[in-house]
Design a protein around this motif. Structure first.
Motif, PDB file in Angstrom:
ATOM      1  N   ALA A 122       0.885  -1.196  -0.464  1.00  0.00           N
ATOM      2  CA  ALA A 122      -0.024   0.212   0.117  1.00  0.00           C
ATOM      3  C   ALA A 122       0.701   0.984  -0.060  1.00  0.00           C
ATOM      4  CB  ALA A 122      -0.885  -0.236   1.352  1.00  0.00           C
ATOM      5  N   GLY A 123       0.483   2.479  -0.353  1.00  0.00           N
ATOM      6  CA  GLY A 123       0.672   3.682  -0.456  1.00  0.00           C
ATOM      7  C   GLY A 123       0.261   4.468  -0.121  1.00  0.00           C
ATOM      8  N   VAL A 124       0.142   5.187   0.688  1.00  0.00           N
ATOM      9  CA  VAL A 124      -1.031   6.724   1.294  1.00  0.00           C
ATOM     10  C   VAL A 124      -0.051   7.768   1.441  1.00  0.00           C
ATOM     11  CG1 VAL A 124      -1.801   4.229   2.805  1.00  0.00           C
ATOM     12  CG2 VAL A 124      -0.097   6.156   3.962  1.00  0.00           C
ATOM     13  N   VAL A 125      -1.011   8.711   1.776  1.00  0.00           N
ATOM     14  CA  VAL A 125      -0.823   9.894   2.284  1.00  0.00           C
ATOM     15  C   VAL A 125      -0.830  10.655   3.521  1.00  0.00           C
ATOM     16  CG1 VAL A 125      -1.534  12.720   1.779  1.00  0.00           C
ATOM     17  CG2 VAL A 125      -1.891  11.259   0.378  1.00  0.00           C
ATOM     18  N   ALA A 182       1.527  14.457  -1.557  1.00  0.00           N
ATOM     19  CA  ALA A 182       1.333  13.133  -2.272  1.00  0.00           C
ATOM     20  C   ALA A 182       1.295  11.945  -1.323  1.00  0.00           C
ATOM     21  CB  ALA A 182       2.607  13.438  -2.977  1.00  0.00           C
ATOM     22  N   ARG A 183       1.731  11.167  -2.006  1.00  0.00           N
ATOM     23  CA  ARG A 183       2.045   9.763  -1.285  1.00  0.00           C
ATOM     24  C   ARG A 183       2.821   9.758  -1.034  1.00  0.00           C
ATOM     25  NH1 ARG A 183      -2.405   6.424  -3.111  1.00  0.00           N
ATOM     26  NH2 ARG A 183      -3.311   6.528  -4.982  1.00  0.00           N
ATOM     27  N   ASP A 184       3.142   8.743   0.993  1.00  0.00           N
ATOM     28  CA  ASP A 184       4.581   9.464   1.217  1.00  0.00           C
ATOM     29  C   ASP A 184       4.775   7.935   2.683  1.00  0.00           C
ATOM     30  OD1 ASP A 184       2.521  10.143   3.024  1.00  0.00           O
ATOM     31  OD2 ASP A 184       3.791  12.376   2.738  1.00  0.00           O
ATOM     32  N   VAL A 185       3.936   7.168   2.537  1.00  0.00           N
ATOM     33  CA  VAL A 185       4.293   5.862   3.611  1.00  0.00           C
ATOM     34  C   VAL A 185       4.130   4.899   2.861  1.00  0.00           C
ATOM     35  CG1 VAL A 185       3.515   4.691   5.621  1.00  0.00           C
ATOM     36  CG2 VAL A 185       4.415   6.691   5.985  1.00  0.00           C
ATOM     37  N   ALA A 186       4.543   3.836   2.735  1.00  0.00           N
ATOM     38  CA  ALA A 186       4.040   2.861   1.805  1.00  0.00           C
ATOM     39  C   ALA A 186       4.341   1.121   2.577  1.00  0.00           C
ATOM     40  CB  ALA A 186       5.167   2.487   0.451  1.00  0.00           C
ATOM     41  N   GLN A 209       0.678   6.493  12.175  1.00  0.00           N
ATOM     42  CA  GLN A 209      -0.351   7.730  11.642  1.00  0.00           C
ATOM     43  C   GLN A 209      -0.854   6.440  10.712  1.00  0.00           C
ATOM     44  OE1 GLN A 209      -3.699   8.198  13.307  1.00  0.00           O
ATOM     45  NE2 GLN A 209      -4.468   7.342  11.137  1.00  0.00           N
ATOM     46  N   GLY A 210       0.389   6.637   9.160  1.00  0.00           N
ATOM     47  CA  GLY A 210       0.098   6.716   8.574  1.00  0.00           C
ATOM     48  C   GLY A 210       1.071   4.987   7.410  1.00  0.00           C
ATOM     49  N   MET A 211       1.348   4.350   8.920  1.00  0.00           N
ATOM     50  CA  MET A 211       1.875   3.380   8.573  1.00  0.00           C
ATOM     51  C   MET A 211       0.069   2.156   8.949  1.00  0.00           C
ATOM     52  SD  MET A 211       4.345   2.512   7.680  1.00  0.00           S
ATOM     53  CE  MET A 211       6.226   3.267   7.774  1.00  0.00           C
ATOM     54  N   THR A 212      -0.660   3.009  10.047  1.00  0.00           N
ATOM     55  CA  THR A 212      -1.629   2.657  10.294  1.00  0.00           C
ATOM     56  C   THR A 212      -2.757   2.697   9.078  1.00  0.00           C
ATOM     57  OG1 THR A 212      -1.976   3.169  12.227  1.00  0.00           O
ATOM     58  CG2 THR A 212      -4.126   2.798  11.893  1.00  0.00           C
TER      59      THR A 212
END
Lengths: 385, 385
Positions: free
Chosen positions: B12-15, B23-27, B125-128
Motif C-alpha cells: 500500500a501507499g498512502v498520504v 503526495a503519497r509518502d508512506v508505503a 498514522q501513515g502506517m496505520t
C-alpha cells in the motif's frame, strides 16, 4: 613582488601566438647565480605531460638555471613528437642563455593532445624573443605570460632580513576547459643547497598547494619549482627558509583559490580534534570533493547533513554521533545532531569557514576548496576544448 | 510490474502529510508467505540513519515479514528520539500486520536532521492507514509513496517459469537536496532460504547498484531489501535466482540513472582489457567522479584528455601511453595519443558510451554515471534543505 624581486634573477614574458587572444604566452625565468640550486615537485598523476617527463630528469641533480614556460598548449599525450618539442625547447633556451639543456626546466599549460608543428615553432620562436627580453624587471610580464583563464596574474614577495622569496603562479582552483594546470615558480636569493631547498619546498607544498582541492581534478602538468641564486649572500637556517617558502606558497595558494573559475565562495574546511594529521586531511578532502556539499554552499545553505555524509565515507577515526560542525562560527551540529538553527548562519560572504571537530585527538588540518556553481559547469562544458 | 507482481505479497501507499506536496509518502510491503526469508544490503557510509541501525538488526536472522517505508524525512542524525521513532514504527506495523517487530524492516528518505514529534506522529498514522489499505494490487501506490524528487515511479517485474521477481526503487542518480537516498524493495515468490537470497542479492547489487555512481555522493540511508514468499512453490537454482535478481536490479539501476536529476546524458563507462575486475571498477569510477569529464559530456565534448587525466590518478595496472578511448563508437585516443578527429563523435543522444581499453588483461566492468549540468547545480543549491 615577483620572481625577479629576489636578487640574481631575470625574466621575460612575450607574445608567441600560441594563444588566440594575442596575449603573452611564453615566459622565461633565468637564475644568474652565483648558485644554481633548485628543487621541484610535480603532479602525482600517472598521466604525465611531456614537460613533466623532461623536467623530472632535469631537476634530478638539484640544479637548474632556467625555467621555460608556455601557455596555449599542454604538450600532453602528444607522443614522441611532443617530447622532442620539449627537448628542443630546453636546447634552444640553453643555447640562448648559455647554460646546459639539462639545467632548463620546461613547463607547459593548455589543451591536452595538442602540440603540432605550428605549436612547436611558436614555442621555439617565443623562447628566442623571451631570451632577448630578459630583465630584472621582467617578473610581471612572465607572470602574465603563464595565465590561461586566470583573471589576474598571481605574484608574491616574502621579504626577510637581507634575503627574500618571490613567486608567480597560474591556474584556477576550478580548472578551465582543458587547461587543467597549476604552474608555480618560486625564486630566492638566499644561500641554500639543493637538499635544503627540496626539504623547504616539500614542507611548503604539503600544507599549501597540496591542500588546495577545488574540484578534485588532478592535472597532468602541475609543477612547482624553486630556484636559489644565493645572490643575497645570506644563508638562512633550514627552518627560516622553509617558513619563508611556506609563506610564499600559502599566499599563492590563496590567490589561486580566490581566482577559481566560476566559484562564488572560497571555502576553508578546518578539521580539528583528529587522531592524526592524515585523518584530518582525509576528512577535509572528503568534504571538499562532495558535490552536494559544494552545491549547498553555492546556495548559501549550511547543510551539515551533507558534511556528515561526506566524512562518513572515510575510514578516519571518529564517532559519527560525536562530531561538531560549524559554518562561519555558528555550530549547527553538535554530537551528530542539530544544534543552532541554520537561519543563524550567514553564508553570503565569499570567505566561508567550515569547522569540523572530530573530538578524538589533537591533530588538525585545513583544506581549501570552492563551491560548485552554474559558472563552473558553464566554463567547463560550453567551450570546445 | 511491481513488488506485488510475485505471489504472496500485499502493499500500500498512502498520504500521511510528511510531504508538503500532499503526495503519497508512506508505503508498506507485507510478505504473506508461506516463507519469510529475506536479505538486505545497506549503505557503507559510517554515518548511518536510524532506520539503517534498526534494519541491520532486524534482518540479521535472515527473516522479514514487512518493509515499512516513508519519504519526507530521513530520520538521520536525529538522536535517540529518532531511533525511538523507527522502533515505534516497527512496533506499530508488527501490531497491525500480526508479526514480530524484529521482522519489520524500516526505510526512510528525506532531509537529514529532521524527525520531530510531528514527523513521528505522521509516520505512525501513515502506517496505520497503509495497513488498512494493503492489497495485492498495491505495489504501484507503494512505488509512488517512496518517490521524492523522482519524476517517475520505478518498478520492475522479471518473469521466470512459474515464479518471478518484482521490485520498486526510489532515488535519482543525481541526488536531490538532502534527499540523498536510494531505496529498493525486491520481492520474489520463489522458494529460497535466507542464505541463497543473500548470495543472490549481493551478486546482483555488486554489478548493478554498486556500479551506479552518478555524483560520487554516498547516502546515509541506502537500503536494498529482498523478500521471498515461496508462494509459487517453485525452487529455482541459486544461479537462476541470482540471474533473475540481477536482471531486476539492472533494470531498476538503469531507471534510477535515467531519472537522475538535472542530467542530460546517461553515461555507460565500459572498461575492458583490465588486469582485474577491481581495476576496471576503480578506473571506471575515477572517470565517473571527474567533474571536468562530466561537464565536458554535458557540453557534448569528447574530451579524451580528461579521461586519461582521471585514470592517471588511480593505481590500476596500465600504461598511460598504451590506452585506447572511444566515445560512442569513435576511437578518439589510441595508445595515449590522438586518433580519430573529435568532430566525428556525436554526443547529442542522451545514451552515451565511453569505452576504455587498458590493454593489459581480460577483465572488464561498466560503471553508470550522468553528466554534470546546470540543472544539477540548480537542484542541489537553490532549495532550502
Amino acid at each position: 613582488m615577483s620572481v625577479t624581486a629576489p636578487q640574481g634573477f631575470r625574466a621575460a614574458g612575450v607574445v608567441a601566438g600560441l594563444k588566440s587572444s594575442g596575449a603573452r604566452d611564453v615566459a622565461l625565468v633565468v637564475n644568474d647565480g652565483p648558485l644554481d640550486a633548485a628543487a621541484a615537485v610535480f603532479t602525482s598523476n600517472r598521466a604525465k605531460a611531456n614537460p613533466i617527463l623532461w623536467s623530472e630528469q632535469a631537476i634530478a641533480d638539484g640544479r637548474a638555471r632556467a625555467v621555460a614556460l608556455n601557455s596555449g598548449g599542454a604538450n600532453c599525450f602528444t607522443g614522441s613528437f611532443g617530447f622532442q618539442t620539449t627537448h628542443q625547447t630546453a636546447e634552444r633556451v640553453a643555447e640562448l642563455v648559455g647554460v646546459d639543456a639539462q639545467d632548463v626546466v620546461v613547463c607547459s599549460t593548455g589543451l591536452i593532445g595538442v602540440g603540432d608543428e605550428t605549436f612547436r615553432a611558436g614555442v621555439l620562436q617565443g623562447m628566442t624573443d623571451a631570451a632577448a627580453a630578459l630583465s630584472t624587471e621582467g617578473g610581471d610580464d612572465a607572470a602574465h605570460a603563464i595565465m590561461t583563464t586566470d583573471s589576474v596574474a598571481k605574484q608574491v614577495h616574502v621579504e626577510r632580513d637581507g634575503w627574500s622569496v618571490g613567486g608567480m603562479a597560474k591556474g584556477a582552483g576550478m580548472l578551465a576547459p582543458g587547461l587543467a594546470t597549476m604552474l608555480v615558480v618560486l625564486t630566492t636569493d638566499a644561500v641554500a643547497d639543493a637538499a635544503t631547498l627540496d626539504a623547504a619546498l616539500r614542507a611548503a607544498t604539503r600544507v599549501t598547494f597540496d591542500r588546495l582541492d577545488s574540484d578534485g581534478c588532478m592535472s597532468t602538468n602541475d609543477t612547482v619549482v624553486l630556484l636559489a641564486s644565493g645572490a643575497s649572500g645570506v644563508a638562512p637556517t633550514a627552518d627560516e627558509l622553509a617558513a619563508a617558502v611556506t609563506a610564499a606558497s600559502d599566499d599563492l595558494a590563496a590567490r589561486l583559490q580566490g581566482d577559481a573559475e566560476g566559484a562564488s565562495h572560497d571555502i576553508a574546511i578546518e578539521i580539528v580534534g583528529a587522531a592524526s594529521e592524515d585523518d584530518a586531511v582525509v576528512v577535509g578532502r572528503s568534504i571538499a570533493r562532495n558535490n552536494l556539499f559544494k552545491a549547498a554552499i553555492f546556495g548559501n545553505d549550511p547543510n551539515w547533513g551533507r558534511v556528515l555524509a561526506a566524512i562518513g565515507t572515510t575510514d578516519a577515526a571518529f564517532d559519527p554521533y560525536d562530531v561538531d560542525v560549524s559554518f562561519n562560527g555558528v555550530r549547527v551540529c553538535h554530537a551528530g545532531g542539530p544544534d543552532r538553527p541554520r537561519e543563524e548562519v550567514d553564508l553570503t560572504p565569499r570567505a566561508t569557514r567550515i569547522l569540523v571537530d572530530l573530538r578524538v585527538g589533537d591533530a588538525a588540518a585545513t583544506i581549501r576548496t570552492n563551491d560548485l556553481t552554474h559558472d563552473y559547469v558553464h566554463e567547463n562544458s560550453a567551450y570546445a576544448s
